[in-house]
Design a protein around this motif. Structure first.
Motif, PDB file in Angstrom:
ATOM      1  N   UNK A  40       0.830  -1.216   0.000  1.00  0.00           N
ATOM      2  CA  UNK A  40       0.000   0.000   0.000  1.00  0.00           C
ATOM      3  C   UNK A  40       0.852   1.249   0.000  1.00  0.00           C
ATOM      4  N   UNK A  41       0.511   2.309  -0.682  1.00  0.00           N
ATOM      5  CA  UNK A  41      -0.625   2.460  -1.579  1.00  0.00           C
ATOM      6  C   UNK A  41      -0.165   2.317  -3.028  1.00  0.00           C
ATOM      7  N   UNK A  42       0.954   3.000  -3.360  1.00  0.00           N
ATOM      8  CA  UNK A  42       1.318   3.049  -4.781  1.00  0.00           C
ATOM      9  C   UNK A  42       2.014   1.784  -5.256  1.00  0.00           C
ATOM     10  N   UNK A  69       1.369  -3.029   5.624  1.00  0.00           N
ATOM     11  CA  UNK A  69       2.402  -3.345   6.617  1.00  0.00           C
ATOM     12  C   UNK A  69       2.176  -2.627   7.942  1.00  0.00           C
ATOM     13  N   UNK A  70       1.032  -1.931   8.081  1.00  0.00           N
ATOM     14  CA  UNK A  70       0.798  -1.117   9.285  1.00  0.00           C
ATOM     15  C   UNK A  70       1.017  -1.893  10.589  1.00  0.00           C
ATOM     16  N   UNK A  86      -5.024  -1.063   6.600  1.00  0.00           N
ATOM     17  CA  UNK A  86      -5.689  -1.291   5.313  1.00  0.00           C
ATOM     18  C   UNK A  86      -5.669  -2.769   4.957  1.00  0.00           C
ATOM     19  N   UNK A  87      -6.255  -3.032   3.829  1.00  0.00           N
ATOM     20  CA  UNK A  87      -6.499  -4.422   3.475  1.00  0.00           C
ATOM     21  C   UNK A  87      -5.214  -5.162   3.099  1.00  0.00           C
ATOM     22  N   UNK A  88      -5.089  -6.372   3.575  1.00  0.00           N
ATOM     23  CA  UNK A  88      -4.080  -7.303   3.079  1.00  0.00           C
ATOM     24  C   UNK A  88      -4.849  -8.428   2.390  1.00  0.00           C
ATOM     25  N   UNK A 104       6.915   1.844  -4.029  1.00  0.00           N
ATOM     26  CA  UNK A 104       7.261   2.969  -4.901  1.00  0.00           C
ATOM     27  C   UNK A 104       8.668   3.493  -4.641  1.00  0.00           C
TER      28      UNK A 104
END
Lengths: 181, 311, 438
Positions: A40-42, A69-70, A86-88, A104
């Motif tokens: 995430x994200x890019x 990876x949060x 966020x989603x994994x 990125x």
């Protein structure tokens, strides 16, 4: 933050990704067991592009997953912010796979470290590669990328922004300067 | 690293007075992510490494305690537990002494369960660290309401305009009170129904009725509450058969609700009292789903309450 | 003329009204002159008000047996600081004050302490158990001024009737904590939308009014009986303590119109705090009867104004900090307030609501004295010099840590109040003087 310069334009981003795709195929000797996991994200949109490019070159669509990876960050006890979880989603078995982790920008190496841990909790790949669009230096951990779109020496007061069509409406890499605090 | 921050959160969960809809929704989204963690072969993430949480239960509750402790451990927090009885005198150690002692040991968050309303609020005044209410008297049980909301959304989607019937001993129910705060915040209409002696005079966020048919009519979901047997001793109810005759959720009465309206119960259940025997195990029952979701919701609560410094 | 203390330029205000400035000469325990004279101590009281000493018909001083909460020394010092020269202490101690010996011992000890004067109330029934009447005749002789089972409720109407009848025959007032135990149940706060929302056991307003209604009927019954010829004209037979509800007030007002020998009091907290304070979930607000609603406060202020309520009684009820930090179910009922009662009501009623000052003074002085059969004190030459000098202008926050009471917490902590007493005299003797005066 103030804008300083555009480091890569749309064409240069496309060329860099094309080259990475070729290098991945070459290194893996084809598409066997190959898969991509975007961070995430890019990293997600970049991984998507690489999957498409590999399909174009090899005629085979390889699986792709997304990784947040949060929950693996090493600074959650310290930071003031509360990052959004966020989603994994890794909709295939990682065991025995050759995984290309896609992000990125490679900077301190901490995201890559967290991503490795997160990935290994999901299964046991044969091999994990790291692909990044930009390596800007200043590593804090013994981590290096296997595939790099562009090496860009930067200072720590600068910020490298990767923009993608999917997330930002254009493909570009930009250099920004942080405000004096 | 990308910093997509969640909206700032209250650094405690006492009830929902300090919470806004966006915060609750964000928390439920996080719980969704935690479901994914719980579906993995390795059901553990390092997020709360280095944090120590204490479950401090002045009222016994094995289920809630286990759910919280597992949630904390799956987030890699260290967990200590304290069980104590409170006496009505100050001969023993006071709440404050107990909590202050734990504070000296470096606890980062307190998960508190008591038989008296308000103790989490009192603890919040005394302590410098987050307090999570795991149930206080008849007042609030916010993680139960969150897991109920999570379970309902899983089944019904958006709760906007949905009618949720809560049936049973509303007067003495912290589950009813927390749901009465939370579900309307998420757009649901709550009808609370029970025998006249077990209804409060008013409850914001709900419509109160003694008429079960009215409560269940067109309900999108039905939640039955546990009936404490001691209500009979206090003269609030004549007998169990009397309650069953008036308020048990049966197959037949459930026809008043929408077809396939799911059935919830916070547990532990008195079989054949709140629900007709077979219903609890029927496909309409979400009781087991509630328990499973409880862990994900509590992981999300710990994440939001512990991570990120106080704003 | 020669006296001991000369208070110069004091504005005089007593239960009859305000009387302008005067130089008040005090000696031999009396007001010697309102036009000055020589004295060994001269105080300039410019800007301050001199009033008769306050009389509290209802305080819990906890001695004997509960000295960890309060004792005579701390309680009577707190009273003097609050401008009180006289305090009626409640008998729900350990042991219960139900014998002449205990009453005498308390009186003697209080006299030695030499702060506010103590007037013990004794139990109506032995051990406050609601069964056997206590020895009214002997208790009165020892100095008891009232009989009450306060701390408990008088569930047996028959025993109350007998107690009233017997006490009246010996000229003793009976006071009651009027709450129906059955309706009150385990209520820890006012039953209403706040208690329903918070999930706290409620104590309905009707627990009080139902009990008052019953007790008024008991009075109606008792005054038909023997021994009532001795009933002093206009004197109260039954005193209803700490009135908290609009409905209870209506019943009492009606009872008085019907000529019943009854009286009542209201506490500072019931005039200034509501059940909404419990939203903080802080047991500091836990009191019995509970804090009611805005509507009740409005009615009680009206009742205090029109005389349906005879007096202000503090129901000063100290507990230890530890006890008040138990949870809302287990923490004991009670609010300490002897030291703030006057400035609180002066600020909240007189200054903020325009309540007439002389009437508030009357409810702190003549009112309680009349209820208990004491003569009023008015600011005239020859009057008993049990007086309070207070400061109507200086604003100061309530600081519980500075309380003389052992209960160093307050629901009014931080409230900015005016009207703080600076000097309290009992029969011309200084029992309290604020530092600037010393």
């Amino acid at each position: 933050m103030t804008f300083k310069s555009k480091l890569l334009n749309e064409d240069e981003v496309r060329r860099a990704l094309t080259r990475i795709a070729h290098e991945v195929i070459e290194k893996n000797k084809g598409t066997d067991n190959l898969c991509f996991v975007g961070i995430h994200t890019r990293g997600i949109s970049l991984a998507q592009r690489l999957v498409n490019l590999v399909e174009r070159f090899e005629g085979k669509r390889v699986p792709m997953g997304i990784l947040d990876i949060t929950l693996y960050r090493d600074d959650l006890t310290e930071i003031g912010l509360q990052p959004k979880v966020r989603e994994t989603r890794i909709p295939f078995d990682l065991n025995g796979k050759a995984v290309v982790l896609v992000d990125d920008v490679l900077y301190t190496g901490r995201t890559a470290r967290a991503a490795l841990d997160a990935l290994i909790d999901q299964g046991r790949p044969n091999r994990i590669y790291l692909a990044v669009l930009v390596d800007r230096g200043h590593r804090e951990l013994p981590i290096r990328a296997d595939f790099v779109g562009k090496n860009l020496p930067t200072s720590k007061s600068e910020v490298v922004k990767v923009k993608t069509q999917e997330d930002d409406g254009e493909d570009a890499v930009e250099l920004w300067e942080m405000e004096e605090s | 690293m990308n910093e997509t921050a969640t909206p700032s959160f209250p650094k405690h969960l006492l009830d929902f007075q300090d919470w806004r809809r966006t915060q609750v929704e964000s928390l439920l989204e996080t719980a969704q992510m935690m479901q994914e963690v719980l579906a993995r072969p390795v059901k553990k993430v390092p997020a709360l490494t280095g944090f120590t949480v204490a479950t401090v239960f002045f009222e016994p509750s094995t289920r809630t305690r286990i759910s919280f402790e597992l949630a904390a451990r799956r987030m890699s927090a260290d967990v200590v537990s304290f069980s104590g009885a409170v006496s009505s005198t100050t001969k023993g150690e006071t709440y404050r002494d107990t909590l202050r002692t734990l504070e000296q040991m470096g606890i980062d968050a307190y998960i508190l369960r008591t038989d008296a309303a308000g103790v989490p609020h009192q603890a919040h005044r005394w302590l410098h660290k987050p307090v999570i209410n795991a149930g206080d008297g008849w007042r609030a049980h916010p993680t139960q309401a969150l897991l109920d909301a999570f379970t309902l959304r899983e089944k019904l989607g958006d709760l906007e305009g949905k009618k949720i019937a809560i049936v049973g001993d509303i007067l003495h129910s912290r589950v009813a009170r927390s749901n009465a705060e939370l579900l309307p915040m998420l757009g649901a209409k709550v009808v609370a129904c029970g025998p006249a002696t077990l209804l409060p005079g008013s409850l914001p966020g709900t419509t109160l009725t003694t008429n079960l048919k009215e409560a269940l009519a067109e309900a999108d979901a039905v939640m039955a509450l546990r009936l404490q047997k001691e209500r009979m001793d206090k003269g609030l109810l004549p007998s169990l058969p009397e309650y069953i005759a008036g308020y048990q959720i049966t197959e037949e009465r459930l026809r008043w609700a929408r077809p396939q309206a799911p059935l919830l119960h916070p547990g532990p259940m008195n079989r054949d009292v709140e629900l007709e025997g077979t219903l609890a195990d029927s496909p309409r029952s979400l009781v087991e789903r509630q328990v499973a979701n409880g862990q994900a919701v509590r992981m999300a609560v710990l994440y939001h309450v512990l991570v990120g410094k106080k704003s | 003329m020669k006296g001991e203390i000369l208070i110069k330029n004091a504005k005089l205000a007593d239960g009859r009204g305000e009387h302008g400035s005067a130089d008040v000469l005090i000696g031999e325990g009396r007001i010697l002159s309102l036009t000055g004279g020589d004295a060994s101590t001269v105080l300039d009281a410019t800007g301050k008000v001199l009033s008769p000493g306050f009389f509290d018909p209802h305080a819990h001083l906890r001695e004997p047996g509960q000295e960890v909460k309060e004792d005579l020394q701390s309680g009577l010092t707190a009273a003097a600081k609050g401008g009180y020269t006289d305090v009626v202490s409640m008998p729900n101690t350990s042991p219960v004050v139900d014998s002449a010996e205990i009453v005498r011992a308390l009186k003697e000890k209080a006299a030695q302490i030499g702060r506010a004067r103590l007037h013990p109330a004794a139990a109506l029934t032995q051990g406050q158990e609601g069964k056997i009447l206590s020895e009214a005749r002997l208790l009165r002789e020892a100095g008891a001024v009232m009989l009450t089972d306060d701390g408990r409720t008088n569930e047996d109407a028959g025993v109350l009737a007998q107690g009233l009848q017997y006490a009246a025959s010996w000229g003793l007032l009976v006071s009651v904590h009027a709450e129906d135990a059955g309706l009150r149940r385990g209520g820890v706060m006012h039953e209403g939308k706040v208690s329903f929302r918070l999930g706290l056991p409620g104590n309905p307003a009707y627990a009080e009014s139902a009990r008052i209604a019953r007790d008024l009927e008991v009075v109606r019954y008792v005054i038909q009986g023997p021994g009532m010829e001795a009933l002093r004209s206009g004197k109260s037979l039954l005193h209803i303590q700490h009135l908290s509800t609009r409905r209870g007030l209506e019943l009492i007002r009606q009872g008085k119109q019907d000529g019943l020998p009854i009286s009542t009091e209201v506490g500072p907290h019931h005039l200034t705090l509501t059940d909404e304070h419990l939203e903080s979930l802080n047991p500091i607000y836990k009191v019995a009867p509970p804090l009611r609603t805005r509507t009740d406060i409005e009615a009680l202020v009206e009742g205090l104004l029109d005389g349906s309520i005879d007096c202000v009684g503090t129901d000063h009820a100290p507990h230890t900090q530890d006890e008040k930090e138990l949870d809302l179910l287990r923490a004991p009922f009670g609010i300490p307030n002897l030291e703030v009662a006057w400035p609180l009501l002066y600020t909240e009623l007189v200054l903020k609501r325009g309540f007439p000052l002389p009437i508030l003074i009357e409810r702190f002085t003549d009112g309680p004295r009349r209820v208990l059969g004491f003569s009023p004190i008015h600011l005239t030459e020859g009057a008993e010099a049990s007086l309070v000098l207070w400061q109507p202008n200086n604003q100061r926050p309530v600081e519980p840590s500075a309380f003389a009471s052992k209960a160093k917490y307050s629901p009014w902590e931080g409230w900015m109040l005016q009207g703080w007493p600076v000097l309290t005299l009992v029969e011309g003797r200084r029992v309290f003087a604020s530092e600037p005066l010393l």
